[in-house]
Design an enzyme around this catalytic site. Structure first.
Site, PDB file in Angstrom:
ATOM      1  N   GLY A  17      -3.204  -2.288   2.054  1.00 27.06           N
ATOM      2  CA  GLY A  17      -3.959  -3.534   1.906  1.00 27.06           C
ATOM      3  C   GLY A  17      -5.414  -3.520   2.351  1.00 27.06           C
ATOM      4  O   GLY A  17      -6.237  -2.704   1.914  1.00 27.06           O
ATOM      5  N   ILE A  18      -5.735  -4.463   3.228  1.00 34.34           N
ATOM      6  CA  ILE A  18      -7.126  -4.679   3.653  1.00 34.34           C
ATOM      7  C   ILE A  18      -7.652  -3.473   4.437  1.00 34.34           C
ATOM      8  O   ILE A  18      -8.812  -3.067   4.277  1.00 34.34           O
ATOM      9  CB  ILE A  18      -7.216  -5.979   4.501  1.00 34.34           C
ATOM     10  CG1 ILE A  18      -6.923  -7.199   3.611  1.00 34.34           C
ATOM     11  CG2 ILE A  18      -8.565  -6.107   5.184  1.00 34.34           C
ATOM     12  CD1 ILE A  18      -6.711  -8.511   4.363  1.00 34.34           C
ATOM     13  N   ASN A  90      -7.436  -4.293  12.423  1.00 32.00           N
ATOM     14  CA  ASN A  90      -6.897  -4.903  11.205  1.00 32.00           C
ATOM     15  C   ASN A  90      -5.374  -4.995  11.191  1.00 32.00           C
ATOM     16  O   ASN A  90      -4.816  -5.925  10.613  1.00 32.00           O
ATOM     17  CB  ASN A  90      -7.388  -4.091  10.007  1.00 32.00           C
ATOM     18  CG  ASN A  90      -6.582  -4.382   8.752  1.00 32.00           C
ATOM     19  OD1 ASN A  90      -6.769  -5.427   8.121  1.00 32.00           O
ATOM     20  ND2 ASN A  90      -5.663  -3.489   8.400  1.00 32.00           N
ATOM     21  N   TYR A 154       2.369 -17.073  13.701  1.00 32.20           N
ATOM     22  CA  TYR A 154       1.249 -16.377  13.044  1.00 32.20           C
ATOM     23  C   TYR A 154      -0.065 -17.124  13.314  1.00 32.20           C
ATOM     24  O   TYR A 154      -1.073 -16.515  13.685  1.00 32.20           O
ATOM     25  CB  TYR A 154       1.530 -16.261  11.549  1.00 32.20           C
ATOM     26  CG  TYR A 154       0.501 -15.447  10.794  1.00 32.20           C
ATOM     27  CD1 TYR A 154       0.415 -14.074  10.977  1.00 32.20           C
ATOM     28  CD2 TYR A 154      -0.377 -16.047   9.895  1.00 32.20           C
ATOM     29  CE1 TYR A 154      -0.527 -13.311  10.289  1.00 32.20           C
ATOM     30  CE2 TYR A 154      -1.320 -15.307   9.204  1.00 32.20           C
ATOM     31  CZ  TYR A 154      -1.396 -13.938   9.396  1.00 32.20           C
ATOM     32  OH  TYR A 154      -2.324 -13.187   8.721  1.00 32.20           O
TER      33      TYR A 154
HETATM   34  P1  NAP Z   1      -0.431  -4.987   4.934  1.00 27.49           P
HETATM   35  O1  NAP Z   1      -0.738  -4.611   3.528  1.00 27.49           O
HETATM   36  O2  NAP Z   1       0.976  -5.251   5.343  1.00 27.49           O
HETATM   37  O3  NAP Z   1      -1.079  -3.882   5.891  1.00 27.49           O
HETATM   38  C1  NAP Z   1      -0.902  -3.920   7.287  1.00 27.49           C
HETATM   39  C2  NAP Z   1      -0.674  -2.509   7.777  1.00 27.49           C
HETATM   40  O4  NAP Z   1      -0.500  -2.578   9.207  1.00 27.49           O
HETATM   41  C3  NAP Z   1       0.627  -1.885   7.207  1.00 27.49           C
HETATM   42  O5  NAP Z   1       0.409  -0.555   6.825  1.00 27.49           O
HETATM   43  C4  NAP Z   1       1.566  -1.996   8.388  1.00 27.49           C
HETATM   44  O6  NAP Z   1       2.583  -1.002   8.375  1.00 27.49           O
HETATM   45  C5  NAP Z   1       0.628  -1.769   9.537  1.00 27.49           C
HETATM   46  N1  NAP Z   1       1.208  -2.167  10.818  1.00 27.49           N
HETATM   47  C6  NAP Z   1       2.142  -3.118  11.066  1.00 27.49           C
HETATM   48  N2  NAP Z   1       2.464  -3.111  12.366  1.00 27.49           N
HETATM   49  C7  NAP Z   1       1.716  -2.149  12.959  1.00 27.49           C
HETATM   50  C8  NAP Z   1       1.611  -1.654  14.267  1.00 27.49           C
HETATM   51  N3  NAP Z   1       2.347  -2.136  15.273  1.00 27.49           N
HETATM   52  N4  NAP Z   1       0.754  -0.635  14.520  1.00 27.49           N
HETATM   53  C9  NAP Z   1      -0.003  -0.107  13.521  1.00 27.49           C
HETATM   54  N5  NAP Z   1       0.061  -0.524  12.254  1.00 27.49           N
HETATM   55  C10 NAP Z   1       0.918  -1.536  11.969  1.00 27.49           C
HETATM   56  O7  NAP Z   1      -1.223  -6.306   5.349  1.00 27.49           O
HETATM   57  P2  NAP Z   1      -2.679  -6.859   4.948  1.00 27.49           P
HETATM   58  O8  NAP Z   1      -2.479  -8.045   4.123  1.00 27.49           O
HETATM   59  O9  NAP Z   1      -3.569  -5.771   4.506  1.00 27.49           O
HETATM   60  O10 NAP Z   1      -3.139  -7.394   6.381  1.00 27.49           O
HETATM   61  C11 NAP Z   1      -4.140  -6.781   7.169  1.00 27.49           C
HETATM   62  C12 NAP Z   1      -4.630  -7.810   8.183  1.00 27.49           C
HETATM   63  O11 NAP Z   1      -5.184  -8.931   7.484  1.00 27.49           O
HETATM   64  C13 NAP Z   1      -3.537  -8.381   9.084  1.00 27.49           C
HETATM   65  O12 NAP Z   1      -4.046  -8.545  10.391  1.00 27.49           O
HETATM   66  C14 NAP Z   1      -3.242  -9.732   8.449  1.00 27.49           C
HETATM   67  O13 NAP Z   1      -2.699 -10.654   9.371  1.00 27.49           O
HETATM   68  C15 NAP Z   1      -4.619 -10.124   7.975  1.00 27.49           C
HETATM   69  N6  NAP Z   1      -4.623 -11.137   6.925  1.00 27.49           N
HETATM   70  C16 NAP Z   1      -4.029 -10.877   5.716  1.00 27.49           C
HETATM   71  C17 NAP Z   1      -4.059 -11.876   4.745  1.00 27.49           C
HETATM   72  C18 NAP Z   1      -3.452 -11.686   3.390  1.00 27.49           C
HETATM   73  O14 NAP Z   1      -3.367 -12.667   2.642  1.00 27.49           O
HETATM   74  N7  NAP Z   1      -3.028 -10.487   3.008  1.00 27.49           N
HETATM   75  C19 NAP Z   1      -4.664 -13.103   5.010  1.00 27.49           C
HETATM   76  C20 NAP Z   1      -5.239 -13.315   6.247  1.00 27.49           C
HETATM   77  C21 NAP Z   1      -5.223 -12.320   7.201  1.00 27.49           C
HETATM   78  P3  NAP Z   1       4.036  -1.399   7.748  1.00 27.49           P
HETATM   79  O15 NAP Z   1       3.778  -1.732   6.305  1.00 27.49           O
HETATM   80  O16 NAP Z   1       4.846  -0.163   7.952  1.00 27.49           O
HETATM   81  O17 NAP Z   1       4.498  -2.592   8.540  1.00 27.49           O
END
Ligand code: NAP
Length: 252
Positions: A17-18, A90, A154
């Site tokens: 993702g991000i 992130n 969250y």
């Molecule tokens: P994502 O695609 O799920 O990517 C997050 C990554 O972090 C995954 O590879 C995940 O691994 C990894 N992760 C989870 N727990 C971890 C840990 N304890 N230590 C190290 N890595 C870990 O999510 P994303 O949407 O890109 O989100 C990235 C950030 O943006 C997050 O902080 C999220 O809250 C924030 N955000 C996202 C959105 C949205 O709409 N997508 C909106 C607002 C904020 P696994 O897949 O193995 O769990």
């Protein structure tokens, strides 16, 4: 000349993702990247994409809640490239559920991954960057600016990231470190995390309903905000809330 030429960036959660988009965008703009995640396969993909694009990257398995790992990540990065100058905190998870059904274990897990990690990463960055200065970018959310039913844990975690970032920004400035700390607040972004949340709420059209621009954002649209905050062009941004949400929070 890239926007972050010469910078050395650590990005957590960079296997998806991000975080992956941040690795690609910052590498393309000249930064050397340390990409970390618990998802080793995801990290391999990120590494290949950055390398294929001509960028410099190393990777490391890191659970961001593990205090002992942070020192190793900074020291590995320093050995490979020099003193880290950008940290993108992130990595995060979203655990949904009504307050009355929520378990204390899930509550603590949500806080640990989303909040403890940001404290640990910021502390390590402040110790390593010292007076050389740098930029810490903490990924919060629109959920850190307002409430949402079924997302109390969250929202609490992301609100904490927002206010911690402001406190750290003031502390860094008062100490004269030259380190800037800012938070980025994405709306609904098209990533595996949001796909699982949309599945939970059975609402494929959620992004369309909640977003004035009627579409989810892309990970790259968030990465460009992180690129700006990581660059010298953001030299007067400290304690800033950068909302990138297609107008979601502009509407009351
Ligand atoms: P994502 O695609 O799920 O990517 C997050 C990554 O972090 C995954 O590879 C995940 O691994 C990894 N992760 C989870 N727990 C971890 C840990 N304890 N230590 C190290 N890595 C870990 O999510 P994303 O949407 O890109 O989100 C990235 C950030 O943006 C997050 O902080 C999220 O809250 C924030 N955000 C996202 C959105 C949205 O709409 N997508 C909106 C607002 C904020 P696994 O897949 O193995 O769990």
């Amino acid at each position: 000349m890239g926007q972050v030429d010469g910078e050395i960036a650590i990005i957590t959660g960079a296997g998806s993702g991000i975080g992956r988009a941040c690795a690609l965008v910052l590498a393309r703009e000249g930064a050397a990247i340390m990409a970390t995640d618990i998802d080793d396969e995801g990290l391999r993909v990120t590494e290949r994409l950055v390398t294929d694009a001509g960028g410099r990257i190393i990777t490391a398995h890191q659970d961001v809640t593990d205090e002992s790992m942070w020192e190793a990540i900074f020291s590995q990065t320093e050995n490979a490239f020099g003193t880290p100058s950008v940290l993108v905190n992130n990595a995060g998870i979203a655990i949904a559920g009504a307050i009355t059904d929520f378990t204390l274990d899930d509550w603590r897990k949500q806080m640990s991954v989303n909040v403890d990690s940001v404290f640990l990463g910021t502390r390590a960055a402040m110790r390593y960057m010292g007076s050389k200065g740098g930029s810490i970018v903490n990924i919060s959310s629109v959920a850190g600016l307002r409430g949402a039913a079924g997302a109390s844990a969250y929202c609490t975690s992301k609100g904490a990231v927002r206010l911690f970032s402001k406190a750290a920004a003031v502390e860094c400035a008062q100490m004269g470190t030259g380190i800037r700390v800012n938070s980025v607040h994405p709306g609904i972004i098209d990533t595996p995390m949001v796909a699982s949340i949309l599945g939970m709420f059975d609402g494929d059209d959620m992004a369309e309903r909640l977003t004035p621009m009627k579409r989810p954002g892309t990970p790259e649209e968030i990465a460009y905000g992180c690129l700006y905050l990581g660059s010298d062009e953001a030299s007067y941004c400290n304690g800033t809330i950068l909302t990138i949400d297609g107008g979601t929070t502009a509407r009351q």
